[in-house]
Design an enzyme around this catalytic site. Sequence first.
Site, PDB file in Angstrom:
ATOM      1  N   CYS A 154      -5.638  -1.596  -1.266  1.00 44.02           N
ATOM      2  CA  CYS A 154      -5.427  -0.180  -0.955  1.00 44.02           C
ATOM      3  C   CYS A 154      -6.181   0.697  -1.938  1.00 44.02           C
ATOM      4  O   CYS A 154      -6.219   0.419  -3.134  1.00 44.02           O
ATOM      5  CB  CYS A 154      -3.935   0.147  -1.021  1.00 44.02           C
ATOM      6  N   ARG A 166       0.145  -5.237   6.239  1.00 40.87           N
ATOM      7  CA  ARG A 166      -0.293  -6.017   5.078  1.00 40.87           C
ATOM      8  C   ARG A 166       0.884  -6.420   4.213  1.00 40.87           C
ATOM      9  O   ARG A 166       0.815  -7.414   3.494  1.00 40.87           O
ATOM     10  CB  ARG A 166      -1.274  -5.193   4.231  1.00 40.87           C
ATOM     11  N   ILE A 187       0.659   5.757 -12.693  1.00 38.81           N
ATOM     12  CA  ILE A 187      -0.031   4.470 -12.562  1.00 38.81           C
ATOM     13  C   ILE A 187      -1.298   4.567 -11.699  1.00 38.81           C
ATOM     14  O   ILE A 187      -2.369   4.178 -12.133  1.00 38.81           O
ATOM     15  CB  ILE A 187       0.903   3.388 -11.960  1.00 38.81           C
ATOM     16  N   LYS A 201       6.104  -9.996  -1.234  1.00 40.15           N
ATOM     17  CA  LYS A 201       4.626 -10.013  -1.178  1.00 40.15           C
ATOM     18  C   LYS A 201       4.030 -10.139  -2.573  1.00 40.15           C
ATOM     19  O   LYS A 201       3.172 -10.990  -2.815  1.00 40.15           O
ATOM     20  CB  LYS A 201       4.141  -8.720  -0.513  1.00 40.15           C
ATOM     21  N   ASN A 202       4.490  -9.298  -3.492  1.00 38.56           N
ATOM     22  CA  ASN A 202       3.849  -9.285  -4.815  1.00 38.56           C
ATOM     23  C   ASN A 202       4.190 -10.519  -5.649  1.00 38.56           C
ATOM     24  O   ASN A 202       3.562 -10.762  -6.672  1.00 38.56           O
ATOM     25  CB  ASN A 202       4.227  -8.010  -5.583  1.00 38.56           C
ATOM     26  N   ASP A 245       4.970   1.694  -6.334  1.00 38.93           N
ATOM     27  CA  ASP A 245       4.951   1.267  -4.937  1.00 38.93           C
ATOM     28  C   ASP A 245       5.998   2.004  -4.084  1.00 38.93           C
ATOM     29  O   ASP A 245       5.912   1.972  -2.857  1.00 38.93           O
ATOM     30  CB  ASP A 245       5.208  -0.248  -4.836  1.00 38.93           C
ATOM     31  N   ARG A 280      -8.286   1.157 -10.166  1.00 36.19           N
ATOM     32  CA  ARG A 280      -8.006  -0.275 -10.181  1.00 36.19           C
ATOM     33  C   ARG A 280      -9.109  -1.129 -10.840  1.00 36.19           C
ATOM     34  O   ARG A 280      -9.665  -2.042 -10.212  1.00 36.19           O
ATOM     35  CB  ARG A 280      -7.686  -0.783  -8.760  1.00 36.19           C
ATOM     36  N   PRO A 281      -9.445  -0.860 -12.089  1.00 37.91           N
ATOM     37  CA  PRO A 281     -10.450  -1.679 -12.784  1.00 37.91           C
ATOM     38  C   PRO A 281      -9.890  -3.058 -13.123  1.00 37.91           C
ATOM     39  O   PRO A 281      -8.687  -3.315 -12.958  1.00 37.91           O
ATOM     40  CB  PRO A 281     -10.726  -0.886 -14.064  1.00 37.91           C
ATOM     41  N   ILE A 282     -10.763  -3.973 -13.618  1.00 40.94           N
ATOM     42  CA  ILE A 282     -10.289  -5.314 -14.016  1.00 40.94           C
ATOM     43  C   ILE A 282     -10.656  -5.616 -15.477  1.00 40.94           C
ATOM     44  O   ILE A 282     -10.701  -6.769 -15.876  1.00 40.94           O
ATOM     45  CB  ILE A 282     -10.804  -6.429 -13.069  1.00 40.94           C
ATOM     46  N   ASP A 283     -10.914  -4.567 -16.261  1.00 32.88           N
ATOM     47  CA  ASP A 283     -11.333  -4.785 -17.654  1.00 32.88           C
ATOM     48  C   ASP A 283     -10.304  -5.588 -18.455  1.00 32.88           C
ATOM     49  O   ASP A 283     -10.668  -6.438 -19.281  1.00 32.88           O
ATOM     50  CB  ASP A 283     -11.623  -3.433 -18.348  1.00 32.88           C
ATOM     51  N   LEU A 284      -9.023  -5.379 -18.199  1.00 32.37           N
ATOM     52  CA  LEU A 284      -7.997  -6.090 -18.979  1.00 32.37           C
ATOM     53  C   LEU A 284      -7.940  -7.574 -18.582  1.00 32.37           C
ATOM     54  O   LEU A 284      -7.680  -8.441 -19.422  1.00 32.37           O
ATOM     55  CB  LEU A 284      -6.618  -5.437 -18.797  1.00 32.37           C
ATOM     56  N   ARG A 301      -6.488  -6.891  -2.872  1.00 33.61           N
ATOM     57  CA  ARG A 301      -6.504  -6.810  -4.327  1.00 33.61           C
ATOM     58  C   ARG A 301      -6.182  -8.161  -4.978  1.00 33.61           C
ATOM     59  O   ARG A 301      -6.756  -8.540  -5.995  1.00 33.61           O
ATOM     60  CB  ARG A 301      -5.471  -5.748  -4.745  1.00 33.61           C
TER      61      ARG A 301
END
Length: 423
Positions: free
Chosen positions: A116, A398, A328, A22-23, A306, A121-125, A92
């Site tokens: 999930c 999922r 994490i 999946k990933n 995970d 889970r920010p997206i700043d990077l 995500r």
Amino acid sequence: MSAIEVQGLCPIKGEIIVQGSKNAVLPMMAGAVLNKGITVIDNVPRIQDVFCMMGILDSLGCSCVLDGHSLTINAAGLSRFSIPREEMEKMRSSIMLLGALLGRCKEAEVYYPGGCMIGKRPIDLHLMALEKMGVLIEEGEGDEPLRASVPRLRGTVVDFPFPSVGATENAIFAAVAASGKTILKGCAKEPEITELCRFMNNMGASIRGAGSDLLVIEGGLPLHDSRFTVCGDRIAGGTYLLAAAGAGGELLLTGTESAGLLTVTTVLKRMGALVYAEDELIYVKAPERLQASSIKTDPYPGFPTDLQSIMMAVMSRAEGTSIIEEKIFENRFKTAVELEKLGAEIIVEEDIARIVGHTHLKGSHVEAKDLRGGAALVAAGMMAEGTTIVSSCEYIMRGYEDICRDLSGMGACIRYVEEPAGR
Ligand code: UD1
């Protein structure tokens, strides 16, 4: 059917060929939009997140056809660069399309991604890397989308302060389309990123350093139609190894590189299981009860976050007190509350969980709150006396193509059932 029923304590012995990853496949599907033509991906798992990503690509004007486990994406007709909020919030990995659409269209409109609820889970990077390549970002207020545009992506040096998987993938997409050379430092080293680099190179890109924390990308090369086979899913594989070991069983797992699960098999050995691993094969045989142990989740090659919830389920029945440190995602411990309904004893303090192993767990009604937490409850059900019902198993679908098929293949008494009334 949105619940799973497990009869615990069935003898566990069997073989599983693990599904495609999946990933790995989700970012590849996003990366396919960089080629104005056809990309075929084989060994694609038939999971909800893949169906969801196909829906998003179709809405952008691509055409996606999943035939068995072969996915054909024709991105020639891509005509939109805006993803509606409801689509973004389904998963995500939708955020991977930010870098890919910028690479293809020089513009993108997206919302904050869903997925999930396992932490902030920010997206700043992601945004920091794209801005360094010249992208202008307007973070919309209220209901407005995030708008990103760039006249010309330019190669640069990006230094990630934390090895984020998603930010590394987004930066790869933008760098492949940029003019000149990009150096990405402090990248995530997960095997799924190595696979993504191989996938992009197979399409004509030039990415060196895959598997290390330093990637060197020569941007702007012409991309072409390609065909690629996705690697096996080390997280699904790890789930099944842990489920078998926790139930005192025996499993031969094939289809995923054993090196990707080295931290997990090392812990299983420490807990008293017999493990044999080579290339794409892992064999585990566990005693009736494993010994307690300690783990700390970390970016690869550390213990994968995970698999933390599933390890927590296993530790609930181990002999002695185990410790888990979650470094994490802060909300992964919410599975502990559900495990306690099965008789587990777990004390959570901030990012540390102390798990007091009990000889017996007892079947009950529990509810999946996220993908891996849901799989952990199914694994716990296999170790518990009597019947366990896991509700809201749409979370599990999922990421697992058919968890009941796979676990019954190793002897578990498990089936999909209707959601119990009143839940
Ligand atoms: C990916 C995986 C997920 C896995 C995770 C960590 C996919 C589809 N998902 O998620 O299954 O659990 O890697 O191995 O491949 N962070 C920031 N700012 C950012 C991005 C991340 O602070 O811009 C933080 C997050 O809050 C988190 C950590 O970095 O604490 C890891 O996140 P990241 O590696 O980005 O995970 P994902 O790509 O979301």
